[in-house]
Design a protein around this motif. Structure first.
Motif, mmCIF file in Angstrom:
data_model
loop_
_atom_site.group_PDB
_atom_site.id
_atom_site.type_symbol
_atom_site.label_atom_id
_atom_site.label_comp_id
_atom_site.label_asym_id
_atom_site.label_seq_id
_atom_site.Cartn_x
_atom_site.Cartn_y
_atom_site.Cartn_z
ATOM 1 N N GLU A 2 74.275 73.483 84.555
ATOM 2 C CA GLU A 2 73.717 72.250 85.101
ATOM 3 C C GLU A 2 72.535 71.815 84.247
ATOM 4 O O GLU A 2 71.674 72.630 83.892
ATOM 5 C CB GLU A 2 73.285 72.431 86.554
ATOM 6 C CG GLU A 2 74.467 72.525 87.509
ATOM 7 C CD GLU A 2 74.043 72.411 88.959
ATOM 8 O OE1 GLU A 2 72.837 72.603 89.240
ATOM 9 O OE2 GLU A 2 74.910 72.132 89.815
ATOM 10 N N ILE A 3 72.503 70.514 83.924
ATOM 11 C CA ILE A 3 71.471 69.935 83.064
ATOM 12 C C ILE A 3 70.683 68.919 83.867
ATOM 13 O O ILE A 3 71.265 68.026 84.511
ATOM 14 C CB ILE A 3 72.080 69.244 81.823
ATOM 15 C CG1 ILE A 3 73.046 70.187 81.093
ATOM 16 C CG2 ILE A 3 70.984 68.732 80.907
ATOM 17 C CD1 ILE A 3 72.393 71.403 80.504
ATOM 18 N N ASP A 4 69.371 69.047 83.857
ATOM 19 C CA ASP A 4 68.512 68.056 84.505
ATOM 20 C C ASP A 4 68.215 66.947 83.489
ATOM 21 O O ASP A 4 67.526 67.178 82.489
ATOM 22 C CB ASP A 4 67.206 68.705 84.964
ATOM 23 C CG ASP A 4 66.329 67.726 85.746
ATOM 24 O OD1 ASP A 4 66.694 66.537 85.823
ATOM 25 O OD2 ASP A 4 65.282 68.157 86.262
ATOM 26 N N PRO A 5 68.738 65.725 83.716
ATOM 27 C CA PRO A 5 68.536 64.639 82.735
ATOM 28 C C PRO A 5 67.187 63.939 82.868
ATOM 29 O O PRO A 5 66.934 62.955 82.171
ATOM 30 C CB PRO A 5 69.679 63.677 83.067
ATOM 31 C CG PRO A 5 69.860 63.838 84.543
ATOM 32 C CD PRO A 5 69.565 65.288 84.847
ATOM 33 N N SER A 6 66.325 64.405 83.744
ATOM 34 C CA SER A 6 65.032 63.750 83.960
ATOM 35 C C SER A 6 64.189 63.769 82.687
ATOM 36 O O SER A 6 64.256 64.720 81.896
ATOM 37 C CB SER A 6 64.268 64.437 85.091
ATOM 38 O OG SER A 6 65.013 64.381 86.299
ATOM 39 N N ASN A 38 64.631 60.203 86.691
ATOM 40 C CA ASN A 38 65.998 60.708 86.540
ATOM 41 C C ASN A 38 66.924 59.502 86.456
ATOM 42 O O ASN A 38 67.088 58.765 87.432
ATOM 43 C CB ASN A 38 66.381 61.583 87.733
ATOM 44 C CG ASN A 38 67.754 62.233 87.555
ATOM 45 O OD1 ASN A 38 68.575 61.778 86.770
ATOM 46 N ND2 ASN A 38 67.992 63.302 88.293
ATOM 47 N N ALA A 60 78.482 64.144 86.985
ATOM 48 C CA ALA A 60 77.205 63.991 87.673
ATOM 49 C C ALA A 60 77.353 64.544 89.084
ATOM 50 O O ALA A 60 78.214 64.087 89.851
ATOM 51 C CB ALA A 60 76.795 62.532 87.719
ATOM 52 N N ASN A 97 74.850 65.703 92.377
ATOM 53 C CA ASN A 97 73.550 65.849 93.032
ATOM 54 C C ASN A 97 72.372 65.609 92.078
ATOM 55 O O ASN A 97 71.402 66.377 92.041
ATOM 56 C CB ASN A 97 73.433 67.238 93.667
ATOM 57 C CG ASN A 97 74.471 67.464 94.750
ATOM 58 O OD1 ASN A 97 74.827 66.534 95.481
ATOM 59 N ND2 ASN A 97 74.963 68.693 94.852
ATOM 60 N N LYS A 121 72.243 65.833 88.889
ATOM 61 C CA LYS A 121 72.243 66.627 87.663
ATOM 62 C C LYS A 121 73.584 66.469 86.944
ATOM 63 O O LYS A 121 74.561 66.015 87.521
ATOM 64 C CB LYS A 121 71.991 68.106 87.978
ATOM 65 C CG LYS A 121 70.596 68.380 88.518
ATOM 66 C CD LYS A 121 70.366 69.877 88.704
ATOM 67 C CE LYS A 121 68.946 70.151 89.201
ATOM 68 N NZ LYS A 121 68.686 71.599 89.376
ATOM 69 N N ARG A 148 76.665 68.324 85.413
ATOM 70 C CA ARG A 148 77.358 69.605 85.437
ATOM 71 C C ARG A 148 78.293 69.663 84.231
ATOM 72 O O ARG A 148 79.162 68.813 84.063
ATOM 73 C CB ARG A 148 78.168 69.773 86.710
ATOM 74 C CG ARG A 148 78.969 71.084 86.771
ATOM 75 C CD ARG A 148 79.782 71.181 88.024
ATOM 76 N NE ARG A 148 78.901 71.320 89.183
ATOM 77 C CZ ARG A 148 79.347 71.247 90.443
ATOM 78 N NH1 ARG A 148 80.626 71.005 90.683
ATOM 79 N NH2 ARG A 148 78.498 71.410 91.446
#
Length: 331
Positions: free
Chosen positions: A204-208, A231, A317, A319, A321, A323
């Motif tokens: 999982e990658i946080d794009p924020s 985000n 995408a 939640n 994040k 995936r």
């Protein structure tokens, strides 16, 4: 193809609007007065005679010297240099344009020829070294049409500029040019090749992102402040899934088929990291035919922004994040 279009555009432009020149090579507007004199000239007149003609009309906004074109040995750069030399020391600078249309209008083949024009209508014209004010005075008295030869003339040697450009376009082998352009594209294309996934893995990658500066609207209103964490998935919902793979690998092609078959109702975007350079378009079509779907090339920035490390991989995408699901094609 771009070069062909440029030449065609030049031909259209010259056919509708004179190309004006001044000593520094910048465009020079021809006179826009309702009644004007178009003085048809040629380099065949010689430098001395041309300088005398141009000096006589310097500062007159109602007179423009018109060349039909330039010869192949001269070229456009040579033309600019020649014009600059002829106009050297003249202040104000006379109006000078390249426009074959006035020559076409009268089927003129000799120069000089003075043509009195009002709007788009030729009122009168005379060949040879013409006293402009005398010609205008005669026209003012009502004289019209061909007023004959008023002095010695020479044959115009420069070819019609529009015809030259048109011939160049017609002589081009468009098929060969297209093929060369395609070869250059694939030779220079940048591929972002990723290694084959060694094992199945889900990440999982946080794009924020933290803003480095304020984001403002055109009227100066602050939309987001520096230091604020945003985000993009919260502002731009992601309703599709990406499949990133190496289209040159039969194993990865098979894996993509399985992924697509497992979720038939999902909206998919297929992206290949590379194709065979020798015939890129043909190879891209082959990949599309095998998957029965449109396939795109992986673009700059996507590797980092999507957190891609191995392929084939599915990016979704979930939640807020990203995936990333990687599939091992060799167990």
């Amino acid at each position: 193809m771009s070069r062909i279009q440029d030449l065609s555009d030049q031909a259209d432009k010259i056919g509708n609007q004179a190309v004006g020149l001044q000593p520094n090579g910048k465009p020079l507007s021809s006179t826009s007065m309702d009644r004007r004199v178009e003085l048809l000239v040629s380099f065949a007149l010689g430098d001395a005679a041309l300088r005398d003609i141009l000096r006589d009309i310097a500062g007159r906004q109602d007179v423009v010297a018109v060349f039909r074109g330039f010869d192949s040995s001269q070229g456009f750069a040579g033309l600019l240099k020649k014009i600059k030399t002829l106009l050297e020391g003249m202040d104000p600078v006379p109006n000078v344009v390249i426009d074959p249309e006035p020559f076409r209008r009268l089927d003129a083949t000799t120069a000089p020829e003075a043509v009195v024009v009002e709007g788009d209508q030729v009122l009168a014209h005379a060949r040879g070294t013409v006293a402009i004010d005398t010609l205008l005075a005669d026209v003012a008295k009502g004289r019209r049409g061909d007023l004959g030869v008023w002095g010695p003339t020479v044959a115009v040697t420069e070819p019609d500029l529009v015809e030259v450009i048109t011939q160049r376009v017609q002589s081009m082998d468009m098929t060969a040019m297209r093929d060369r352009a395609v070869q250059r594209f694939w030779k220079q294309a940048r591929f972002f090749e990723l290694a084959a996934a060694p094992a199945n893995r889900v990440r999982e990658i946080d794009p924020s992102r933290v803003l480095q500066q304020d984001i403002l609207t055109p009227d100066g209103k602050v939309v987001a402040h520096a230091g604020q964490r945003l985000n993009p998935l919260e502002k731009l919902p992601w309703h599709f899934s990406l499949v990133v793979f190496d289209g040159r690998s039969p194993e990865q092609i098979d894996q993509v088929r399985k992924v697509l078959a497992g979720s038939p109702g999902r909206q998919w975007t297929l992206i290949t990291t590379a194709v065979e350079r020798d015939d890129g378009f043909k190879d891209l079509v082959r990949i599309q035919d095998q998957l029965n779907s449109r396939v795109y090339l992986l673009q700059p920035g996507m590797v980092e922004n999507l957190g891609l490390e191995f392929v084939p991989a599915v990016v979704e995408a979930v939640n807020g994040k990203l995936r990333v699901t990687e599939f091992a094609t060799r167990q």
